[in-house]
Motif scaffolding. Structure first.
Motif, PDB file in Angstrom:
ATOM      1  N   LYS A  84      75.332  -8.516  71.871  1.00 24.64           N
ATOM      2  CA  LYS A  84      74.254  -9.643  72.932  1.00 24.64           C
ATOM      3  C   LYS A  84      73.395 -10.472  72.264  1.00 24.64           C
ATOM      4  N   LYS A  85      72.679 -11.704  72.956  1.00 28.36           N
ATOM      5  CA  LYS A  85      72.412 -12.554  72.437  1.00 28.36           C
ATOM      6  C   LYS A  85      70.909 -12.931  71.960  1.00 28.36           C
ATOM      7  N   TRP A  86      71.061 -11.938  71.331  1.00 30.35           N
ATOM      8  CA  TRP A  86      69.496 -12.032  70.150  1.00 30.35           C
ATOM      9  C   TRP A  86      69.398 -12.784  68.838  1.00 30.35           C
ATOM     10  N   TRP A  87      70.864 -12.586  68.745  1.00 25.79           N
ATOM     11  CA  TRP A  87      70.669 -13.304  66.849  1.00 25.79           C
ATOM     12  C   TRP A  87      70.141 -14.709  67.380  1.00 25.79           C
ATOM     13  N   ILE A  88      70.099 -15.613  68.739  1.00 28.06           N
ATOM     14  CA  ILE A  88      69.792 -17.027  68.621  1.00 28.06           C
ATOM     15  C   ILE A  88      68.250 -16.883  67.970  1.00 28.06           C
ATOM     16  N   THR A  89      66.864 -15.416  68.196  1.00 28.20           N
ATOM     17  CA  THR A  89      66.103 -15.413  67.858  1.00 28.20           C
ATOM     18  C   THR A  89      66.553 -16.143  66.175  1.00 28.20           C
ATOM     19  N   GLY A  90      66.942 -14.992  65.480  1.00 29.16           N
ATOM     20  CA  GLY A  90      67.282 -15.092  63.504  1.00 29.16           C
ATOM     21  C   GLY A  90      66.810 -16.800  63.901  1.00 29.16           C
ATOM     22  N   LEU A  91      68.431 -17.258  64.706  1.00 28.29           N
ATOM     23  CA  LEU A  91      68.997 -18.854  64.413  1.00 28.29           C
ATOM     24  C   LEU A  91      67.754 -19.403  64.308  1.00 28.29           C
ATOM     25  N   ILE A  92      66.520 -19.367  65.569  1.00 27.52           N
ATOM     26  CA  ILE A  92      65.428 -20.232  65.204  1.00 27.52           C
ATOM     27  C   ILE A  92      64.369 -20.068  63.983  1.00 27.52           C
ATOM     28  N   ALA A  93      64.341 -18.626  63.803  1.00 31.52           N
ATOM     29  CA  ALA A  93      63.353 -18.162  62.561  1.00 31.52           C
ATOM     30  C   ALA A  93      64.219 -19.388  61.224  1.00 31.52           C
ATOM     31  N   VAL A  94      65.631 -18.600  61.581  1.00 32.77           N
ATOM     32  CA  VAL A  94      66.253 -19.557  59.994  1.00 32.77           C
ATOM     33  C   VAL A  94      65.866 -21.582  60.154  1.00 32.77           C
ATOM     34  N   VAL A  95      65.957 -21.834  61.564  1.00 34.83           N
ATOM     35  CA  VAL A  95      65.498 -23.451  61.736  1.00 34.83           C
ATOM     36  C   VAL A  95      63.963 -23.613  61.017  1.00 34.83           C
ATOM     37  N   ALA A  96      63.363 -22.422  61.993  1.00 36.67           N
ATOM     38  CA  ALA A  96      62.234 -23.046  61.436  1.00 36.67           C
ATOM     39  C   ALA A  96      61.454 -22.762  60.204  1.00 36.67           C
ATOM     40  N   SER A  97      61.977 -21.580  59.366  1.00 36.09           N
ATOM     41  CA  SER A  97      62.198 -22.075  57.898  1.00 36.09           C
ATOM     42  C   SER A  97      62.308 -23.379  57.422  1.00 36.09           C
ATOM     43  N   TYR A  98      63.530 -23.787  58.174  1.00 36.29           N
ATOM     44  CA  TYR A  98      64.459 -24.928  56.656  1.00 36.29           C
ATOM     45  C   TYR A  98      63.036 -25.900  57.524  1.00 36.29           C
ATOM     46  N   MET A  99      62.601 -26.416  58.338  1.00 33.06           N
ATOM     47  CA  MET A  99      61.437 -27.147  58.637  1.00 33.06           C
ATOM     48  C   MET A  99      60.329 -26.994  57.607  1.00 33.06           C
ATOM     49  N   VAL A 100      59.740 -26.150  57.512  1.00 31.56           N
ATOM     50  CA  VAL A 100      58.578 -25.588  56.901  1.00 31.56           C
ATOM     51  C   VAL A 100      58.633 -26.002  55.240  1.00 31.56           C
ATOM     52  N   LEU A 101      60.597 -25.515  55.410  1.00 27.90           N
ATOM     53  CA  LEU A 101      60.673 -25.880  54.064  1.00 27.90           C
ATOM     54  C   LEU A 101      60.201 -27.547  52.988  1.00 27.90           C
ATOM     55  N   CYS A 102      61.067 -28.191  54.502  1.00 27.07           N
ATOM     56  CA  CYS A 102      61.318 -29.643  53.853  1.00 27.07           C
ATOM     57  C   CYS A 102      60.151 -29.943  53.810  1.00 27.07           C
ATOM     58  N   VAL A 365      67.146 -35.493  51.021  1.00 26.07           N
ATOM     59  CA  VAL A 365      67.022 -36.291  51.932  1.00 26.07           C
ATOM     60  C   VAL A 365      66.425 -35.960  52.962  1.00 26.07           C
ATOM     61  N   PHE A 366      65.639 -34.403  53.621  1.00 19.79           N
ATOM     62  CA  PHE A 366      65.044 -34.740  54.052  1.00 19.79           C
ATOM     63  C   PHE A 366      63.422 -33.972  53.912  1.00 19.79           C
ATOM     64  N   SER A 367      62.848 -33.525  52.762  1.00 19.30           N
ATOM     65  CA  SER A 367      61.669 -33.815  52.076  1.00 19.30           C
ATOM     66  C   SER A 367      61.320 -34.648  51.687  1.00 19.30           C
ATOM     67  N   THR A 368      62.946 -35.891  51.424  1.00 11.77           N
ATOM     68  CA  THR A 368      62.245 -37.289  50.766  1.00 11.77           C
ATOM     69  C   THR A 368      61.222 -38.052  52.088  1.00 11.77           C
ATOM     70  N   LEU A 369      62.355 -37.752  53.408  1.00  6.24           N
ATOM     71  CA  LEU A 369      61.445 -38.653  54.877  1.00  6.24           C
ATOM     72  C   LEU A 369      59.686 -38.432  54.498  1.00  6.24           C
ATOM     73  N   CYS A 370      60.098 -36.409  54.520  1.00 12.89           N
ATOM     74  CA  CYS A 370      58.952 -36.153  54.877  1.00 12.89           C
ATOM     75  C   CYS A 370      58.197 -36.732  53.829  1.00 12.89           C
ATOM     76  N   SER A 371      57.953 -36.855  52.830  1.00 13.12           N
ATOM     77  CA  SER A 371      57.172 -37.590  51.773  1.00 13.12           C
ATOM     78  C   SER A 371      56.668 -38.885  52.010  1.00 13.12           C
ATOM     79  N   LEU A 372      57.560 -39.847  52.472  1.00 12.14           N
ATOM     80  CA  LEU A 372      57.838 -40.994  52.462  1.00 12.14           C
ATOM     81  C   LEU A 372      57.040 -41.615  54.153  1.00 12.14           C
ATOM     82  N   SER A 373      56.507 -40.216  54.876  1.00 15.85           N
ATOM     83  CA  SER A 373      56.026 -40.870  55.614  1.00 15.85           C
ATOM     84  C   SER A 373      55.097 -40.720  55.820  1.00 15.85           C
ATOM     85  N   LEU A 374      53.844 -40.119  54.449  1.00 18.69           N
ATOM     86  CA  LEU A 374      52.622 -40.536  55.028  1.00 18.69           C
ATOM     87  C   LEU A 374      52.442 -41.840  53.615  1.00 18.69           C
ATOM     88  N   GLY A 375      53.733 -41.913  53.538  1.00 18.17           N
ATOM     89  CA  GLY A 375      53.549 -43.458  52.696  1.00 18.17           C
ATOM     90  C   GLY A 375      53.691 -44.978  53.598  1.00 18.17           C
TER      91      GLY A 375
END
Ligand code: PHE
Length: 462
Positions: A84-102, A365-375
């Motif tokens: 079934k396609k329910w795993w897509i929910t899990g994939l969105i969770a992984v993407v969301a958590s990674y964005m938060v991590l950044c 790379v990603f956290s650097t971009l997040c950080s620099l985006s405040l400067g």
């Protein structure tokens, strides 16, 4: 479908790790301000209702999914509903958590900077041209320093990289020897520090006025927006909707009582938020800082240093407080990173060490971009937002509710028959009167309320 085979080694350890994830900057710097805006105890009552009526049932659902599926946030859906396609929910969770991590890694870096500046005492050293003994404009001083430490390009990057390094070390040590051991050590420390601060705050001259401000309900402040804000805050604070609790509970042993664990974790998380209120309001009142910000970076990096500067033993309080903040941030980043690490281990069959490096290295790379985006990258905008704010808003306001809502719909309606009952009662061995109401909430109430959180920005056009 590969599944993980590790478990937390003790009940205390699994509670400590899960509380470590839940207790973060959401409790410490978001809650007091939300309470102040929402009419003190009026907000608190609504918040407590959100935690019990929605937060705990959703948490139990995520626990059931993780412990029952015994896999990563994506794999659990494949184990329970293959094809079934329910795993897509899990994939969105992984993407969301990674964005938060950044972006959370950047913020964790700030807490490290302030801890370091407190240990060296530099945070309280007078500026050039400031004569000791004359009237000092603390607000201007600490606001300038916050600007220097957070919005300048280099220093925050160095701190972010230090935090990535610490995360790497802990995570590479594994679930038991890394995450669990660290949480067992740091969570008791966090509560001890909080208790010390409560005692200090309650002994301040204006403690009574502060408590009255916090605990006197002003129901006129309770608008629909405040109520929906409380729901969103409960979700963020309990680390729901990001695959974190699914991942951690895949390390729960078979006999863990899911409802009891969810209640323990949620109550402790709530307790930390309330203790922060008990600390902040008396402190702010006692030093005549009522007008100052009691929320966000200004609260912790400007208002509180000013409070400490007025107190005897300034440096001691400052070190203790920023240690608290650092511990809260560190254990949260670790839990967020673990989602993608478990995903890489289970789905891509990576060895743990490789998975840790594969998850944390791109942050340079990603956290650097997040950080620099405040400067200096302030003018790079995505939908009108800085990179930092875009990651934050997109992950927490959009992806998080989508995942939480879909998870409830899945568990309420589409999971294998009897799955939730089986998990909540540990195969019929634990009697639980909460079973029926809980299932009702997961099926009907939670999806509707979470949908309202999701569309609320449209309702309020914010
Ligand atoms: N719950 C944590 C807090 O209150 C933060 C967090 C959010 C952790 C999302 C993990 C995922 O700050």
């Amino acid at each position: 479908m590969s599944t993980n085979k590790v478990n937390f080694s003790s009940k205390l350890g699994l509670v400590a790790a899960t509380v470590g994830s839940a207790v973060g900057l959401g409790n410490i710097w978001r809650f007091p301000g939300e309470a102040a805006n929402g009419g003190g105890a009026a907000f608190l009552i609504v918040y407590i209702a959100c935690v019990f009526l929605l937060g705990i049932p959703v948490m139990v659902s995520e626990f059931a999914l993780g412990r029952g599926g015994k896999s990563d946030a994506v794999g659990v859906f494949g184990v329970l509903s293959p094809g079934k396609k329910w795993w897509i929910t899990g994939l969105i969770a992984v993407v969301a958590s990674y964005m938060v991590l950044c972006f959370y890694m950047v913020v964790a870096g700030w807490t490290f900077e302030y801890l370091w500046q407190s240990v060296t005492g530099n945070l309280y050293a007078p500026d050039a041209g400031e004569t000791v003994g004359s009237l000092i404009d603390y607000k201007a001083r600490f606001a300038n320093r916050m600007h220097a430490y957070i919005q300048e390009d280099w220093q925050p990057l160095v701190n972010t990289y230090i935090m990535i390094g610490i995360n790497l070390l802990v995570l590479m040590a594994g679930v038991q020897k890394g995450i669990e051991r660290l949480s067992n050590l740091l969570m008791p420390l966090l509560f001890v520090i909080l208790l010390v601060f409560c005692a200090v705050a309650l002994s301040l001259p204006e403690a009574g006025a502060g408590l009255k401000y916090f605990f006197a309900p002003d129901f006129s402040r309770l608008t629909a927006k405040v109520v929906i804000g409380a729901l969103g805050q409960a979700f963020f604070s309990l680390s729901l909707g990001m695959g974190i609790l699914v991942t951690y509970s895949s390390y729960f042993p078979k006999d863990t009582k899911l409802t009891r664990t969810a209640i323990t974790v949620s109550v402790l998380d709530l307790l930390v938020a309330v203790m922060m209120g008990i600390i902040i309001f008396p402190a702010v009142m006692s030093f005549g800082l009522e007008g100052e910000a009691v929320q966000g970076t200004t609260l912790v990096f400007v208002t509180l240093p000013e409070v400490f500067a007025h107190m005897p033993m300034t440096q001691l309080w400052s070190v203790l407080f920023f240690l608290l903040l650092f511990v809260a941030a560190l254990t949260s980043t670790i839990s967020i990173a673990e989602v993608t690490i478990a995903f890489f281990q289970d789905r891509l069959n990576m060895r743990r060490i490789t998975a840790c490096v594969a998850v944390l290295l791109p942050l340079f790379v990603f956290s650097t971009l997040c950080s620099l985006s405040l400067g200096s990258l302030d003018d790079v905008r995505i939908f009108g937002k800085t990179i930092f704010d875009f990651f934050d808003t997109f992950a927490t306001n959009i992806l998080l509710p989508i995942v939480a809502m879909t998870t409830c719909i899945y568990l309420g309606w589409f999971a294998p028959k009897g799955f939730m009952e089986d998990q909540i009662t540990n195969g019929g061995t634990v009697r639980s009167w909460v079973l029926r109401p809980l299932l009702f909430i997961v099926r009907w109430v939670a999806p509707v309320l979470i949908f309202i959180i999701l569309i609320s920005p449209l309702l309020f056009a914010v």
